[in-house]
Motif scaffolding. Structure first.
Motif, PDB file in Angstrom:
ATOM      1  N   LEU A  42      51.869  33.699  45.167  1.00 15.95           N
ATOM      2  CA  LEU A  42      50.897  32.936  44.389  1.00 15.95           C
ATOM      3  C   LEU A  42      51.455  31.564  44.035  1.00 15.95           C
ATOM      4  CD1 LEU A  42      49.788  35.796  41.974  1.00 15.95           C
ATOM      5  CD2 LEU A  42      48.715  35.101  44.116  1.00 15.95           C
ATOM      6  N   THR A  43      50.655  30.529  44.289  1.00 15.73           N
ATOM      7  CA  THR A  43      51.088  29.175  43.943  1.00 15.73           C
ATOM      8  C   THR A  43      50.360  28.651  42.716  1.00 15.73           C
ATOM      9  OG1 THR A  43      49.475  28.261  45.485  1.00 15.73           O
ATOM     10  CG2 THR A  43      51.720  28.580  46.315  1.00 15.73           C
ATOM     11  N   CYS A  44      49.187  29.232  42.416  1.00 19.90           N
ATOM     12  CA  CYS A  44      48.433  28.841  41.225  1.00 19.90           C
ATOM     13  C   CYS A  44      47.517  30.009  40.828  1.00 19.90           C
ATOM     14  CB  CYS A  44      47.624  27.574  41.464  1.00 19.90           C
ATOM     15  SG  CYS A  44      46.333  27.768  42.697  1.00 19.90           S
ATOM     16  N   LEU A  45      46.915  29.901  39.668  1.00 17.87           N
ATOM     17  CA  LEU A  45      46.038  30.964  39.170  1.00 17.87           C
ATOM     18  C   LEU A  45      44.837  31.191  40.077  1.00 17.87           C
ATOM     19  CD1 LEU A  45      46.074  30.332  35.324  1.00 17.87           C
ATOM     20  CD2 LEU A  45      46.981  32.315  36.519  1.00 17.87           C
ATOM     21  N   ASP A  46      44.378  30.161  40.762  1.00 17.14           N
ATOM     22  CA  ASP A  46      43.211  30.299  41.647  1.00 17.14           C
ATOM     23  C   ASP A  46      43.494  31.225  42.824  1.00 17.14           C
ATOM     24  OD1 ASP A  46      41.759  28.617  40.017  1.00 17.14           O
ATOM     25  OD2 ASP A  46      42.253  26.815  41.179  1.00 17.14           O
ATOM     26  N   ASP A  47      44.754  31.363  43.243  1.00 18.19           N
ATOM     27  CA  ASP A  47      45.106  32.253  44.352  1.00 18.19           C
ATOM     28  C   ASP A  47      44.765  33.704  44.026  1.00 18.19           C
ATOM     29  OD1 ASP A  47      46.047  30.087  45.737  1.00 18.19           O
ATOM     30  OD2 ASP A  47      48.172  30.555  45.440  1.00 18.19           O
ATOM     31  N   ILE A  48      44.745  34.054  42.762  1.00 18.15           N
ATOM     32  CA  ILE A  48      44.470  35.435  42.347  1.00 18.15           C
ATOM     33  C   ILE A  48      43.044  35.825  42.721  1.00 18.15           C
ATOM     34  CG2 ILE A  48      44.312  36.977  40.345  1.00 18.15           C
ATOM     35  CD1 ILE A  48      46.580  35.269  39.091  1.00 18.15           C
ATOM     36  N   GLU A  49      42.128  34.864  42.685  1.00 15.64           N
ATOM     37  CA  GLU A  49      40.717  35.130  43.011  1.00 15.64           C
ATOM     38  C   GLU A  49      40.556  35.655  44.440  1.00 15.64           C
ATOM     39  OE1 GLU A  49      38.081  34.557  40.856  1.00 15.64           O
ATOM     40  OE2 GLU A  49      39.458  33.899  39.271  1.00 15.64           O
ATOM     41  N   ALA A  50      41.403  35.206  45.364  1.00 17.18           N
ATOM     42  CA  ALA A  50      41.269  35.559  46.777  1.00 17.18           C
ATOM     43  C   ALA A  50      41.866  36.923  47.118  1.00 17.18           C
ATOM     44  CB  ALA A  50      41.934  34.494  47.637  1.00 17.18           C
ATOM     45  N   LEU A  51      42.550  37.557  46.185  1.00 13.47           N
ATOM     46  CA  LEU A  51      43.211  38.829  46.467  1.00 13.47           C
ATOM     47  C   LEU A  51      42.233  40.001  46.426  1.00 13.47           C
ATOM     48  CD1 LEU A  51      46.431  38.354  44.324  1.00 13.47           C
ATOM     49  CD2 LEU A  51      46.211  38.091  46.794  1.00 13.47           C
ATOM     50  N   SER A  52      42.494  40.993  47.250  1.00 17.63           N
ATOM     51  CA  SER A  52      41.689  42.215  47.239  1.00 17.63           C
ATOM     52  C   SER A  52      42.174  43.124  46.115  1.00 17.63           C
ATOM     53  CB  SER A  52      41.827  42.942  48.578  1.00 17.63           C
ATOM     54  OG  SER A  52      43.146  43.452  48.719  1.00 17.63           O
ATOM     55  N   VAL A  53      41.394  44.145  45.810  1.00 14.92           N
ATOM     56  CA  VAL A  53      41.779  45.114  44.778  1.00 14.92           C
ATOM     57  C   VAL A  53      43.108  45.765  45.158  1.00 14.92           C
ATOM     58  CG1 VAL A  53      41.153  47.324  43.734  1.00 14.92           C
ATOM     59  CG2 VAL A  53      39.424  45.550  44.007  1.00 14.92           C
ATOM     60  N   ARG A  54      43.251  46.088  46.429  1.00 14.29           N
ATOM     61  CA  ARG A  54      44.481  46.726  46.903  1.00 14.29           C
ATOM     62  C   ARG A  54      45.698  45.819  46.672  1.00 14.29           C
ATOM     63  NH1 ARG A  54      45.130  49.179  52.956  1.00 14.29           N
ATOM     64  NH2 ARG A  54      47.079  50.261  52.597  1.00 14.29           N
ATOM     65  N   GLN A  55      45.541  44.523  46.959  1.00 15.72           N
ATOM     66  CA  GLN A  55      46.645  43.583  46.781  1.00 15.72           C
ATOM     67  C   GLN A  55      46.959  43.377  45.303  1.00 15.72           C
ATOM     68  OE1 GLN A  55      44.743  40.527  49.105  1.00 15.72           O
ATOM     69  NE2 GLN A  55      46.249  40.726  50.751  1.00 15.72           N
ATOM     70  N   GLY A  69      43.378  53.030  34.075  1.00 16.84           N
ATOM     71  CA  GLY A  69      42.271  52.731  33.179  1.00 16.84           C
ATOM     72  C   GLY A  69      41.534  51.462  33.556  1.00 16.84           C
ATOM     73  N   CYS A  70      42.046  50.718  34.536  1.00 12.95           N
ATOM     74  CA  CYS A  70      41.335  49.521  35.001  1.00 12.95           C
ATOM     75  C   CYS A  70      40.298  49.967  36.030  1.00 12.95           C
ATOM     76  CB  CYS A  70      42.293  48.517  35.648  1.00 12.95           C
ATOM     77  SG  CYS A  70      43.448  47.778  34.505  1.00 12.95           S
ATOM     78  N   CYS A  71      39.034  49.863  35.664  1.00 15.02           N
ATOM     79  CA  CYS A  71      37.953  50.310  36.549  1.00 15.02           C
ATOM     80  C   CYS A  71      37.347  49.165  37.347  1.00 15.02           C
ATOM     81  CB  CYS A  71      36.856  50.982  35.732  1.00 15.02           C
ATOM     82  SG  CYS A  71      37.442  52.433  34.848  1.00 15.02           S
ATOM     83  N   GLU A  72      37.496  47.969  36.879  1.00 14.98           N
ATOM     84  CA  GLU A  72      36.876  46.811  37.517  1.00 14.98           C
ATOM     85  C   GLU A  72      37.937  45.859  38.055  1.00 14.98           C
ATOM     86  OE1 GLU A  72      33.557  46.415  37.778  1.00 14.98           O
ATOM     87  OE2 GLU A  72      33.178  48.295  36.704  1.00 14.98           O
ATOM     88  N   LYS A  73      37.560  45.122  39.098  1.00 11.42           N
ATOM     89  CA  LYS A  73      38.482  44.165  39.717  1.00 11.42           C
ATOM     90  C   LYS A  73      38.921  43.102  38.710  1.00 11.42           C
ATOM     91  CE  LYS A  73      39.030  40.941  43.536  1.00 11.42           C
ATOM     92  NZ  LYS A  73      38.454  40.374  44.746  1.00 11.42           N
ATOM     93  N   TRP A  74      38.000  42.651  37.845  1.00 19.52           N
ATOM     94  CA  TRP A  74      38.347  41.598  36.889  1.00 19.52           C
ATOM     95  C   TRP A  74      39.449  42.040  35.938  1.00 19.52           C
ATOM     96  CZ3 TRP A  74      37.954  42.288  31.684  1.00 19.52           C
ATOM     97  CH2 TRP A  74      37.113  43.306  31.223  1.00 19.52           C
ATOM     98  N   GLU A  75      39.516  43.355  35.648  1.00 17.06           N
ATOM     99  CA  GLU A  75      40.584  43.862  34.765  1.00 17.06           C
ATOM    100  C   GLU A  75      41.942  43.746  35.460  1.00 17.06           C
ATOM    101  OE1 GLU A  75      38.662  47.379  32.165  1.00 17.06           O
ATOM    102  OE2 GLU A  75      38.466  47.644  34.336  1.00 17.06           O
ATOM    103  N   LEU A  76      41.962  44.080  36.752  1.00 17.92           N
ATOM    104  CA  LEU A  76      43.205  43.945  37.521  1.00 17.92           C
ATOM    105  C   LEU A  76      43.604  42.475  37.617  1.00 17.92           C
ATOM    106  CD1 LEU A  76      42.360  46.412  40.430  1.00 17.92           C
ATOM    107  CD2 LEU A  76      43.978  46.821  38.567  1.00 17.92           C
TER     108      LEU A  76
END
Length: 152
Positions: A42-55, A69-76
């Protein structure tokens, strides 16, 4: 009925999936997609948006962050964001090279700290001293195992 002499019907061969290493060689600057993810990618916070749930889960697991307990992608994503920001804060406040005395084993004060005590995770000893510990000198928790680590 099927006759034993009859030729088998032709089967279509599925196109080969691209090799993970080939993907890395195409564009090393591209965001992490379809391969193992790490916080170092990761180079910046925006890179997190492109990651899959698995990643996202892999990054959290590699950094020993509980995501039960994290059920949604946004929680991860929130937990990975917090982890990324914590890492950036640590790197900003403290240089990577520690002072000489701070890097010495707290038991023998002779060898560098190169061992993590499990289960507590404290890093205060060299491997030689760590393997002799029955309890952590910091928190007094029972030492299950002493693992040699490498700093890069």
């Amino acid at each position: 009925t099927v006759h034993p002499e009859a030729p088998a019907p032709p089967t279509e061969t599925a196109p080969a999936e691209p090799d993970i290493q080939d993907e890395d060689q195409v564009n090393p600057e591209a965001p992490v997609t379809g391969r193992r993810a790490s916080l170092a990618d990761l180079t910046c916070l925006d890179d997190i948006e492109a990651l899959s749930v698995r990643q996202l889960k892999e990054i959290l697991a590699r950094n020993f962050v509980d995501y039960k307990g994290c059920c949604e992608k946004w929680e991860l994503m929130e937990r990975v964001r917090r982890l990324y920001q914590d890492q950036q804060n640590l790197l900003g406040e403290r240089p990577l090279q520690f002072s000489l005395e701070e890097n010495l084993c707290k038991i023998c004060m002779d060898c560098p700290i190169d061992c993590v005590l499990l289960e507590c995770g404290h890093m205060v000893t060299c491997t030689k001293c760590g393997k002799r510990m029955s309890e952590c000198p910091m928190c007094r928790q029972y030492v299950v195992r002493a693992v040699h680590v490498f700093r890069s």
